[in-house]
Each structure stands twice: as C-alpha cells, then as structure tokens.
Motif scaffolding. Structure first.
Motif, PDB file in Angstrom:
ATOM      1  N   ALA A   1       3.922 -22.186  31.316  1.00  0.00           N
ATOM      2  CA  ALA A   1       2.617 -22.770  31.642  1.00  0.00           C
ATOM      3  C   ALA A   1       2.681 -24.290  31.571  1.00  0.00           C
ATOM      4  O   ALA A   1       2.146 -24.983  32.447  1.00  0.00           O
ATOM      5  CB  ALA A   1       1.553 -22.237  30.687  1.00  0.00           C
ATOM      6  N   ILE A   2       3.340 -24.820  30.555  1.00  0.00           N
ATOM      7  CA  ILE A   2       3.477 -26.279  30.425  1.00  0.00           C
ATOM      8  C   ILE A   2       4.229 -26.846  31.626  1.00  0.00           C
ATOM      9  O   ILE A   2       3.840 -27.868  32.187  1.00  0.00           O
ATOM     10  CB  ILE A   2       4.161 -26.643  29.092  1.00  0.00           C
ATOM     11  N   ARG A   3       5.300 -26.179  32.037  1.00  0.00           N
ATOM     12  CA  ARG A   3       6.057 -26.636  33.216  1.00  0.00           C
ATOM     13  C   ARG A   3       5.171 -26.674  34.453  1.00  0.00           C
ATOM     14  O   ARG A   3       5.193 -27.639  35.215  1.00  0.00           O
ATOM     15  CB  ARG A   3       7.251 -25.718  33.470  1.00  0.00           C
ATOM     16  N   ARG A   4       4.387 -25.619  34.647  1.00  0.00           N
ATOM     17  CA  ARG A   4       3.526 -25.565  35.838  1.00  0.00           C
ATOM     18  C   ARG A   4       2.439 -26.630  35.795  1.00  0.00           C
ATOM     19  O   ARG A   4       2.103 -27.222  36.818  1.00  0.00           O
ATOM     20  CB  ARG A   4       2.914 -24.174  35.985  1.00  0.00           C
ATOM     21  N   VAL A   5       1.890 -26.883  34.612  1.00  0.00           N
ATOM     22  CA  VAL A   5       0.880 -27.935  34.474  1.00  0.00           C
ATOM     23  C   VAL A   5       1.500 -29.284  34.797  1.00  0.00           C
ATOM     24  O   VAL A   5       0.935 -30.087  35.544  1.00  0.00           O
ATOM     25  CB  VAL A   5       0.261 -27.927  33.056  1.00  0.00           C
ATOM     26  N   GLU A   6       2.691 -29.540  34.270  1.00  0.00           N
ATOM     27  CA  GLU A   6       3.367 -30.818  34.506  1.00  0.00           C
ATOM     28  C   GLU A   6       3.745 -31.000  35.971  1.00  0.00           C
ATOM     29  O   GLU A   6       3.771 -32.116  36.471  1.00  0.00           O
ATOM     30  CB  GLU A   6       4.599 -30.938  33.617  1.00  0.00           C
TER      31      GLU A   6
ATOM     32  N   SER B   1      -4.775 -25.623  39.414  1.00  0.00           N
ATOM     33  CA  SER B   1      -6.079 -26.294  39.481  1.00  0.00           C
ATOM     34  C   SER B   1      -6.564 -26.553  38.053  1.00  0.00           C
ATOM     35  O   SER B   1      -6.045 -25.984  37.094  1.00  0.00           O
ATOM     36  CB  SER B   1      -7.082 -25.412  40.223  1.00  0.00           C
ATOM     37  N   ASP B   2      -7.577 -27.381  37.924  1.00  0.00           N
ATOM     38  CA  ASP B   2      -8.149 -27.658  36.599  1.00  0.00           C
ATOM     39  C   ASP B   2      -8.675 -26.378  35.955  1.00  0.00           C
ATOM     40  O   ASP B   2      -8.523 -26.174  34.749  1.00  0.00           O
ATOM     41  CB  ASP B   2      -9.273 -28.684  36.705  1.00  0.00           C
TER      42      ASP B   2
ATOM     43  N   GLU C   1      -8.045 -22.034  31.911  1.00  0.00           N
ATOM     44  CA  GLU C   1      -7.897 -20.606  31.626  1.00  0.00           C
ATOM     45  C   GLU C   1      -6.599 -20.318  30.874  1.00  0.00           C
ATOM     46  O   GLU C   1      -6.582 -19.539  29.920  1.00  0.00           O
ATOM     47  CB  GLU C   1      -7.940 -19.797  32.919  1.00  0.00           C
ATOM     48  N   ILE C   2      -5.523 -20.949  31.303  1.00  0.00           N
ATOM     49  CA  ILE C   2      -4.237 -20.753  30.627  1.00  0.00           C
ATOM     50  C   ILE C   2      -4.306 -21.280  29.198  1.00  0.00           C
ATOM     51  O   ILE C   2      -3.849 -20.627  28.255  1.00  0.00           O
ATOM     52  CB  ILE C   2      -3.090 -21.418  31.414  1.00  0.00           C
ATOM     53  N   GLY C   3      -4.892 -22.453  29.030  1.00  0.00           N
ATOM     54  CA  GLY C   3      -5.021 -23.021  27.691  1.00  0.00           C
ATOM     55  C   GLY C   3      -5.816 -22.121  26.771  1.00  0.00           C
ATOM     56  O   GLY C   3      -5.420 -21.874  25.620  1.00  0.00           O
ATOM     57  N   THR C   4      -6.927 -21.603  27.261  1.00  0.00           N
ATOM     58  CA  THR C   4      -7.763 -20.703  26.458  1.00  0.00           C
ATOM     59  C   THR C   4      -7.012 -19.419  26.124  1.00  0.00           C
ATOM     60  O   THR C   4      -7.030 -18.956  24.978  1.00  0.00           O
ATOM     61  CB  THR C   4      -9.071 -20.375  27.211  1.00  0.00           C
ATOM     62  N   THR C   5      -6.340 -18.855  27.114  1.00  0.00           N
ATOM     63  CA  THR C   5      -5.595 -17.613  26.903  1.00  0.00           C
ATOM     64  C   THR C   5      -4.490 -17.801  25.867  1.00  0.00           C
ATOM     65  O   THR C   5      -4.330 -16.969  24.957  1.00  0.00           O
ATOM     66  CB  THR C   5      -4.994 -17.116  28.237  1.00  0.00           C
TER      67      THR C   5
END
Length: 93
Positions: free
Chosen positions: A36-41, A46-47, A52-56
């Motif tokens: 998830a961190i790689r995809r965010v970077e 989308s925001d 959603e990923i952060g909450t999960t």
C-alpha cells in the motif's frame, strides 16, 4: 522393548498454534502495508482509496493487538527465529 510416551501440554500446544497463526497473519499484514505504501508513493491511488487503505490497515493493526491480548501474547511474540537467517518478521519494537 521400552515404551516411550510423549507428554503433550494441550494448553501450550494451543497457545503455540495461535502464535503461529497470528505470526502468519502479521506477516501478511506487513506485506499488505508495504504494498500500500508503494502504491501511495507511486501515485496510483485516489485520495479516497488512500483513506480507505489507511483506515483498513489501522483497523487490522488494532484487531491484531486485540487478538494478542486475548491470547496472552505480545506483538514481539509473533515472530519465528530462522536461525542464521534471522527472524521472519522485521523487528518493529
């Protein structure tokens, strides 16, 4: 011929099994977090997806903590010593 008997402590076996299962779940959780961190970077999300990923991931981390407490384990108990290779999970604590 001498008959040998294996004395098994069912409570210890149950705790060890729970520890092993939670270790595997923690390994998967950490892998998902890194992905998830790689995809965010990379900016692939989308925001809304980032939120959603952060909450999960936060909820999963909380649930892991609850499960450890429920079974009398500490997060640092969720690891396997692989001998010369080190530990299965990176040390976070």
């Amino acid at each position: 011929m001498t008959e040998s008997r294996l004395d098994l402590d069912s409570d210890k076996m149950g705790r060890d099994l729970v520890s092993l299962v939670l270790t595997v779940v923690e390994l998967l959780r950490q892998l998902m977090e890194r992905q998830a961190i790689r995809r965010v970077e990379q900016g692939d999300l989308s925001d809304t997806q980032v939120d959603e990923i952060g909450t999960t991931l936060m909820l999963l981390d909380q649930r892991m903590t609850e499960l450890c407490e429920q079974h009398g384990l500490r997060p640092e108990d969720l690891n396997l010593d692989l001998g010369p290779l080190g530990t299965l999970l990176p040390r976070r604590y």
